[in-house]
Motif scaffolding. Structure first.
Motif, mmCIF file in Angstrom:
data_model
loop_
_atom_site.group_PDB
_atom_site.id
_atom_site.type_symbol
_atom_site.label_atom_id
_atom_site.label_comp_id
_atom_site.label_asym_id
_atom_site.label_seq_id
_atom_site.Cartn_x
_atom_site.Cartn_y
_atom_site.Cartn_z
ATOM 1 N N GLU A 29 0.985 4.149 -2.876
ATOM 2 C CA GLU A 29 0.784 5.569 -2.581
ATOM 3 C C GLU A 29 1.973 6.401 -3.062
ATOM 4 O OE1 GLU A 29 -1.791 7.413 -1.479
ATOM 5 O OE2 GLU A 29 -2.900 5.542 -1.726
ATOM 6 N N LYS B 72 0.833 -1.206 0.000
ATOM 7 C CA LYS B 72 0.000 0.000 0.000
ATOM 8 C C LYS B 72 0.868 1.256 0.000
ATOM 9 C CE LYS B 72 -4.139 -1.820 2.237
ATOM 10 N NZ LYS B 72 -5.003 -1.723 3.433
ATOM 11 N N GLU B 73 1.931 1.244 0.796
ATOM 12 C CA GLU B 73 2.834 2.393 0.856
ATOM 13 C C GLU B 73 3.504 2.623 -0.497
ATOM 14 O OE1 GLU B 73 5.636 1.966 4.053
ATOM 15 O OE2 GLU B 73 4.038 1.578 5.502
ATOM 16 N N LYS C 80 1.728 6.811 -6.791
ATOM 17 C CA LYS C 80 0.722 7.827 -7.135
ATOM 18 C C LYS C 80 1.277 9.231 -6.917
ATOM 19 C CE LYS C 80 -3.377 5.125 -5.952
ATOM 20 N NZ LYS C 80 -4.523 5.043 -5.021
ATOM 21 N N ARG C 81 1.964 9.424 -5.784
ATOM 22 C CA ARG C 81 2.540 10.745 -5.508
ATOM 23 C C ARG C 81 3.574 11.120 -6.565
ATOM 24 N NH1 ARG C 81 2.181 8.879 -0.182
ATOM 25 N NH2 ARG C 81 4.351 8.264 -0.091
#
Length: 124
Positions: A12, A8-9, A15-16
């Protein structure tokens, strides 16, 4: 075995980084070669077409896990440091944009529900 939280990290962070690339792509001080590469990486990330189709077991997701991060890494190396710093600062303010996006999505959802209601009411 890869932990779900770690995955998940990484998602994310991916995406960033894509959002940072998008901001750098729009930035006037980004060189044309960096804009072209960033544009290609963003297009590849958003494209439903992959180098290796996702339905091929294991290899299908390999391009998403390897090719995309490498493309992002190269793009970040091509972008001038001051532009990258400015874009990272803008990305930090992404939370406000997310809230606006949620509100817009709710509004669009309500419109669709109303349209479906009118269609169902008309035919029933």
């Amino acid at each position: 075995m890869v932990k779900l939280e770690s995955l998940k990290e990484r998602t994310e962070q991916l995406k960033r980084n894509l959002y940072i690339l998008y901001l750098a792509y729009k930035h006037p001080k980004t060189p044309i070669y960096a804009k072209i590469w960033a544009g290609l990486v963003i297009a590849y990330a958003l494209s439903p077409i992959d180098l290796i189709p996702d339905f091929i077991p294991v290899l299908g997701y390999l391009d998403d896990l390897v090719v995309l991060p490498i493309g992002i890494l190269i793009a970040i190396k091509l972008i001038p440091k001051e532009v990258l710093k400015e874009c990272k600062e803008k990305e930090a303010n992404l939370e406000d944009a997310k809230q606006k996006g949620v509100i817009a999505a709710m509004f669009i959802g309500i419109i669709w529900v109303l349209i479906l209601y009118v269609i169902i009411k008309k035919f029933l």
